[in-house]
Scaffold this motif. Structure first.
Motif, PDB file in Angstrom:
ATOM      1  N   ASN A 127       0.811  -1.219   0.000  1.00 18.69           N
ATOM      2  CA  ASN A 127       0.000   0.000   0.000  1.00 18.69           C
ATOM      3  C   ASN A 127       0.842   1.265   0.000  1.00 18.69           C
ATOM      4  N   LEU A 128       1.944   1.254  -0.729  1.00 17.19           N
ATOM      5  CA  LEU A 128       2.855   2.398  -0.717  1.00 17.19           C
ATOM      6  C   LEU A 128       2.249   3.637  -1.374  1.00 17.19           C
ATOM      7  N   LYS A 129       1.236   3.428  -2.188  1.00 12.54           N
ATOM      8  CA  LYS A 129       0.576   4.558  -2.849  1.00 12.54           C
ATOM      9  C   LYS A 129      -0.018   5.512  -1.808  1.00 12.54           C
ATOM     10  N   TYR A 130      -0.438   4.969  -0.698  1.00 12.52           N
ATOM     11  CA  TYR A 130      -1.139   5.751   0.316  1.00 12.52           C
ATOM     12  C   TYR A 130      -0.295   6.062   1.551  1.00 12.52           C
ATOM     13  N   MET A 131       0.984   5.770   1.493  1.00 15.90           N
ATOM     14  CA  MET A 131       1.836   5.933   2.675  1.00 15.90           C
ATOM     15  C   MET A 131       2.977   6.897   2.410  1.00 15.90           C
ATOM     16  N   LYS A 132       3.472   7.481   3.478  1.00 17.79           N
ATOM     17  CA  LYS A 132       4.732   8.212   3.409  1.00 17.79           C
ATOM     18  C   LYS A 132       5.788   7.216   3.871  1.00 17.79           C
ATOM     19  N   TYR A 133       6.865   7.122   3.115  1.00 21.84           N
ATOM     20  CA  TYR A 133       7.890   6.139   3.443  1.00 21.84           C
ATOM     21  C   TYR A 133       9.231   6.615   2.904  1.00 21.84           C
ATOM     22  N   ASP A 134      10.304   6.060   3.439  1.00 24.59           N
ATOM     23  CA  ASP A 134      11.654   6.358   2.965  1.00 24.59           C
ATOM     24  C   ASP A 134      11.871   5.523   1.698  1.00 24.59           C
ATOM     25  N   LYS A 135      11.894   6.194   0.554  1.00 22.01           N
ATOM     26  CA  LYS A 135      11.954   5.488  -0.730  1.00 22.01           C
ATOM     27  C   LYS A 135      13.228   4.677  -0.886  1.00 22.01           C
ATOM     28  N   GLU A 136      14.349   5.253  -0.467  1.00 21.00           N
ATOM     29  CA  GLU A 136      15.624   4.541  -0.592  1.00 21.00           C
ATOM     30  C   GLU A 136      15.613   3.274   0.259  1.00 21.00           C
ATOM     31  N   ALA A 160      12.985   1.622   1.302  1.00 20.70           N
ATOM     32  CA  ALA A 160      12.013   0.671   0.737  1.00 20.70           C
ATOM     33  C   ALA A 160      12.625  -0.116  -0.415  1.00 20.70           C
ATOM     34  N   LEU A 161      13.392   0.566  -1.286  1.00 20.42           N
ATOM     35  CA  LEU A 161      14.035  -0.126  -2.412  1.00 20.42           C
ATOM     36  C   LEU A 161      15.075  -1.133  -1.928  1.00 20.42           C
ATOM     37  N   LEU A 162      15.851  -0.748  -0.930  1.00 18.57           N
ATOM     38  CA  LEU A 162      16.886  -1.653  -0.422  1.00 18.57           C
ATOM     39  C   LEU A 162      16.278  -2.870   0.274  1.00 18.57           C
ATOM     40  N   GLU A 163      15.140  -2.676   0.926  1.00 10.60           N
ATOM     41  CA  GLU A 163      14.488  -3.783   1.633  1.00 10.60           C
ATOM     42  C   GLU A 163      13.646  -4.660   0.709  1.00 10.60           C
ATOM     43  N   ASN A 164      13.177  -4.081  -0.400  1.00  5.51           N
ATOM     44  CA  ASN A 164      12.292  -4.789  -1.324  1.00  5.51           C
ATOM     45  C   ASN A 164      12.818  -4.664  -2.749  1.00  5.51           C
ATOM     46  N   PRO A 165      13.806  -5.460  -3.135  1.00  3.65           N
ATOM     47  CA  PRO A 165      14.418  -5.324  -4.463  1.00  3.65           C
ATOM     48  C   PRO A 165      13.435  -5.446  -5.625  1.00  3.65           C
ATOM     49  N   LEU A 166      12.308  -6.121  -5.421  1.00  7.44           N
ATOM     50  CA  LEU A 166      11.341  -6.270  -6.500  1.00  7.44           C
ATOM     51  C   LEU A 166      10.504  -5.008  -6.694  1.00  7.44           C
ATOM     52  N   LEU A 167      10.805  -3.978  -5.927  1.00  6.60           N
ATOM     53  CA  LEU A 167      10.163  -2.677  -6.070  1.00  6.60           C
ATOM     54  C   LEU A 167      10.847  -1.833  -7.154  1.00  6.60           C
ATOM     55  N   PHE A 168      12.046  -2.260  -7.572  1.00  8.44           N
ATOM     56  CA  PHE A 168      12.783  -1.541  -8.617  1.00  8.44           C
ATOM     57  C   PHE A 168      12.122  -1.713  -9.977  1.00  8.44           C
ATOM     58  N   LYS A 169      12.103  -0.646 -10.767  1.00  6.65           N
ATOM     59  CA  LYS A 169      11.768  -0.735 -12.186  1.00  6.65           C
ATOM     60  C   LYS A 169      12.966  -1.405 -12.842  1.00  6.65           C
ATOM     61  N   THR A 170      12.718  -2.281 -13.769  1.00  8.19           N
ATOM     62  CA  THR A 170      13.828  -2.982 -14.415  1.00  8.19           C
ATOM     63  C   THR A 170      13.681  -2.916 -15.926  1.00  8.19           C
ATOM     64  N   PRO A 171      14.774  -3.091 -16.634  1.00  4.00           N
ATOM     65  CA  PRO A 171      16.137  -3.272 -16.126  1.00  4.00           C
ATOM     66  C   PRO A 171      16.772  -1.938 -15.744  1.00  4.00           C
ATOM     67  N   ILE A 172      17.746  -2.035 -14.862  1.00  2.00           N
ATOM     68  CA  ILE A 172      18.627  -0.909 -14.563  1.00  2.00           C
ATOM     69  C   ILE A 172      19.974  -1.314 -15.155  1.00  2.00           C
ATOM     70  N   VAL A 173      20.455  -0.558 -16.106  1.00  2.00           N
ATOM     71  CA  VAL A 173      21.735  -0.859 -16.744  1.00  2.00           C
ATOM     72  C   VAL A 173      22.736   0.174 -16.263  1.00  2.00           C
ATOM     73  N   ARG A 174      23.834  -0.323 -15.721  1.00  2.00           N
ATOM     74  CA  ARG A 174      24.842   0.551 -15.113  1.00  2.00           C
ATOM     75  C   ARG A 174      26.200   0.283 -15.743  1.00  2.00           C
ATOM     76  N   ASP A 175      26.873   1.367 -16.076  1.00  2.00           N
ATOM     77  CA  ASP A 175      28.244   1.302 -16.579  1.00  2.00           C
ATOM     78  C   ASP A 175      29.061   2.286 -15.757  1.00  2.00           C
ATOM     79  N   GLY A 176      29.701   1.772 -14.724  1.00  2.00           N
ATOM     80  CA  GLY A 176      30.450   2.654 -13.830  1.00  2.00           C
ATOM     81  C   GLY A 176      29.511   3.614 -13.126  1.00  2.00           C
ATOM     82  N   LYS A 177      29.716   4.910 -13.343  1.00  2.00           N
ATOM     83  CA  LYS A 177      28.890   5.915 -12.681  1.00  2.00           C
ATOM     84  C   LYS A 177      27.654   6.287 -13.504  1.00  2.00           C
ATOM     85  N   ARG A 178      27.540   5.750 -14.724  1.00  2.00           N
ATOM     86  CA  ARG A 178      26.377   6.022 -15.575  1.00  2.00           C
ATOM     87  C   ARG A 178      25.340   4.929 -15.383  1.00  2.00           C
ATOM     88  N   ALA A 179      24.077   5.318 -15.445  1.00  2.00           N
ATOM     89  CA  ALA A 179      23.010   4.324 -15.311  1.00  2.00           C
ATOM     90  C   ALA A 179      21.736   4.847 -15.968  1.00  2.00           C
TER      91      ALA A 179
END
Length: 115
Positions: A67-76, A78-97
């Motif tokens: 129910n994150l749509k209706y809550m205030k939460y620490d987004k960072e 939440a992402l670290l605790e729930n990896p399936l919350l990430f939009k994918t794919p995330i493509v990273r090349d060094g400091k670029r992503a």
């Protein structure tokens, strides 16, 4: 190039991203977010190129179930605790992503790496 693709095996765009680099014989590391969480350092590096709000998949089951749509939460957090919350794919090349299937950006990276 030092490519990482963060995604899941079920994600069609993650598969397309892997295929894009395989066809060009560019090595990459695939990180399956269903098996391995993203580290805080990896997330911070990605946040140098991508906005935090752009990383959250507001259409994911996790987002809905919690129910994150209706809550205030620490987004960072939440992402670290729930990896399936990430939009994918995330493509990273060094400091670029980038998030999502964006072959034009990847082609530019490849061209840049050849110089």
């Amino acid at each position: 190039m030092n490519l990482q693709i963060f995604g899941t095996k079920k994600c069609k765009d993650s598969k397309k991203a892997q295929l894009f680099f395989q066809e060009r014989r560019i090595p990459f590391q695939f990180i399956n977010l269903q098996e391995k969480e993203m580290s805080k350092g990896e997330l911070r590096s990605i946040l140098g190129s991508v906005k935090l709000d752009d990383l959250i998949d507001t259409e994911s089951k996790v987002y809905e179930d919690k129910n994150l749509k209706y809550m205030k939460y620490d987004k960072e957090e939440a992402l670290l605790e729930n990896p399936l919350l990430f939009k994918t794919p995330i493509v990273r090349d060094g400091k670029r992503a980038v998030v999502g299937y964006v072959p034009d950006v990847w082609k530019a990276w490849i061209e840049e790496s050849k110089k």
